[in-house]
Write a protein that holds these residues in place. Structure first.
Motif, PDB file in Angstrom:
ATOM      1  N   PRO A   1      93.158  82.514 -15.419  1.00 61.53           N
ATOM      2  CA  PRO A   1      93.755  83.964 -14.744  1.00 61.53           C
ATOM      3  C   PRO A   1      92.696  84.630 -14.206  1.00 61.53           C
ATOM      4  N   LEU A   2      91.441  84.740 -14.884  1.00 68.78           N
ATOM      5  CA  LEU A   2      90.344  85.426 -14.374  1.00 68.78           C
ATOM      6  C   LEU A   2      89.879  85.014 -13.262  1.00 68.78           C
ATOM      7  N   PHE A   3      89.661  83.682 -12.964  1.00 68.11           N
ATOM      8  CA  PHE A   3      89.207  83.118 -11.821  1.00 68.11           C
ATOM      9  C   PHE A   3      90.207  83.539 -10.329  1.00 68.11           C
ATOM     10  N   LYS A   4      91.409  83.650 -10.799  1.00 68.21           N
ATOM     11  CA  LYS A   4      92.452  83.895  -9.733  1.00 68.21           C
ATOM     12  C   LYS A   4      92.084  85.687  -9.369  1.00 68.21           C
TER      13      LYS A   4
ATOM     14  N   PHE B   1      91.538  86.491 -22.329  1.00 67.46           N
ATOM     15  CA  PHE B   1      92.121  84.877 -22.282  1.00 67.46           C
ATOM     16  C   PHE B   1      90.850  84.376 -22.152  1.00 67.46           C
ATOM     17  N   TYR B   2      89.865  84.788 -20.949  1.00 64.91           N
ATOM     18  CA  TYR B   2      88.697  84.049 -20.546  1.00 64.91           C
ATOM     19  C   TYR B   2      87.647  84.023 -21.890  1.00 64.91           C
ATOM     20  N   LEU B   3      87.658  85.148 -22.626  1.00 66.02           N
ATOM     21  CA  LEU B   3      86.543  85.127 -23.407  1.00 66.02           C
ATOM     22  C   LEU B   3      87.104  84.503 -24.710  1.00 66.02           C
ATOM     23  N   GLY B   4      88.320  84.248 -24.859  1.00 65.12           N
ATOM     24  CA  GLY B   4      88.704  83.231 -25.760  1.00 65.12           C
ATOM     25  C   GLY B   4      88.772  82.028 -25.621  1.00 65.12           C
TER      26      GLY B   4
ATOM     27  N   PRO C   1     102.120  81.962 -19.899  1.00 64.98           N
ATOM     28  CA  PRO C   1     101.552  83.148 -19.693  1.00 64.98           C
ATOM     29  C   PRO C   1     100.295  83.355 -18.680  1.00 64.98           C
ATOM     30  N   SER C   2      99.541  82.160 -18.510  1.00 66.58           N
ATOM     31  CA  SER C   2      98.577  82.111 -17.586  1.00 66.58           C
ATOM     32  C   SER C   2      99.016  81.911 -16.271  1.00 66.58           C
ATOM     33  N   SER C   3     100.170  81.278 -16.210  1.00 67.10           N
ATOM     34  CA  SER C   3     100.667  81.153 -14.658  1.00 67.10           C
ATOM     35  C   SER C   3     101.188  82.606 -14.163  1.00 67.10           C
ATOM     36  N   PHE C   4     101.584  83.474 -15.123  1.00 61.58           N
ATOM     37  CA  PHE C   4     102.074  84.983 -14.671  1.00 61.58           C
ATOM     38  C   PHE C   4     100.925  85.911 -14.267  1.00 61.58           C
ATOM     39  N   MET C   5      99.711  85.300 -14.518  1.00 59.53           N
ATOM     40  CA  MET C   5      98.625  86.397 -14.209  1.00 59.53           C
ATOM     41  C   MET C   5      97.740  85.960 -13.156  1.00 59.53           C
ATOM     42  N   PRO C   6      97.790  86.614 -11.917  1.00 56.75           N
ATOM     43  CA  PRO C   6      98.706  87.782 -11.433  1.00 56.75           C
ATOM     44  C   PRO C   6      99.930  87.190 -11.097  1.00 56.75           C
TER      45      PRO C   6
ATOM     46  N   TRP D   1     101.147  78.989  -9.008  1.00 55.39           N
ATOM     47  CA  TRP D   1     100.318  78.341 -10.367  1.00 55.39           C
ATOM     48  C   TRP D   1     101.188  77.679 -11.424  1.00 55.39           C
ATOM     49  N   LEU D   2     102.462  78.106 -11.335  1.00 58.47           N
ATOM     50  CA  LEU D   2     103.460  77.201 -12.240  1.00 58.47           C
ATOM     51  C   LEU D   2     103.365  75.748 -11.824  1.00 58.47           C
ATOM     52  N   ILE D   3     103.570  75.514 -10.506  1.00 61.91           N
ATOM     53  CA  ILE D   3     103.463  74.341 -10.010  1.00 61.91           C
ATOM     54  C   ILE D   3     102.205  73.561 -10.583  1.00 61.91           C
TER      55      ILE D   3
END
Length: 197
Positions: A89-92, A170-173, A29-34, A41-43
């Motif tokens: 994800p948030l950094f992206k 995600f980031y807050l977690g 899920p991290s790779s799919f955002m965005p 990001w999958l790579i």
């Protein structure tokens, strides 16, 4: 923490398969955002996963006869890897914004402080005389959940990019995991000493 881990065998189980599965569940899920950067990001995330598993293997090779120490370090490696996948994800999303550097600075400070104060955090979990930090941590979690929900709602209202709300949560977690992870760096003797303080 190490005081809760029992030494069941003379050689530690690597737990590489379990670690890989758990990280894979977070990595995808991290790779799919965005979604626009999913292939890239999958790579990257897959390479990070391979690197983490390599570190875990070498850690096992060094501490395989000290199961308590290895399992504690294994949890630390697992949790910090989860931190990476949850904050990316948030950094992206903020890549082209000056907020990127503000968040990067804040995250770096939190990571440093969490490691510097890891004994104090551990103390609140292993010593009945020191429970104020548990209350503070509980309040911290409550604030994170509230702020995350508010920011998520605001971002969706302002037509933010897709998955912005989830990225924030995600980031807050991830920040919570940053606070907890350094506790597992302590040795059993250090934890026992804190328990008797």
């Amino acid at each position: 923490m190490q005081s809760t881990i029992s030494k069941e065998s003379s050689v530690a189980d690597t737990r590489i398969k379990m670690t890989a599965f758990l990280l894979l569940c977070i990595m995808l899920p991290s790779s799919f955002m965005p979604e626009e950067t999913v292939v890239k990001w999958l790579i990257i995330n897959t390479l990070v996963l391979i690197f983490v598993l390599g570190i875990l293997y070498f850690t096992w090779h060094k501490f395989k006869f000290d199961t308590v120490r290895y399992y504690s370090l294994q949890v630390y490696i697992l949790v910090m890897s989860i931190v990476f996948y949850t904050i990316v994800p948030l950094f992206k999303l903020l890549n082209d914004s000056y907020y990127f550097w503000l968040i990067a600075l804040a995250t770096t400070v939190i990571i440093i402080m969490a490691h510097v104060l890891n004994k104090r955090t551990t103390l609140s979990f292993v010593n009945k005389k020191h429970k104020k930090l548990v209350m503070i941590l509980s309040a911290y979690v409550t604030v994170l959940i509230f702020v995350g929900a508010v920011l998520s709602g605001m971002m969706h209202t302002n037509e933010a990019p897709e998955n912005t709300g989830v990225s924030i949560l995600f980031y807050l977690g991830g920040l919570l995991f940053i606070v907890l992870a350094p506790m597992f760096l302590l040795t059993k003797s250090e934890v026992d000493k804190l328990a008797k303080t």
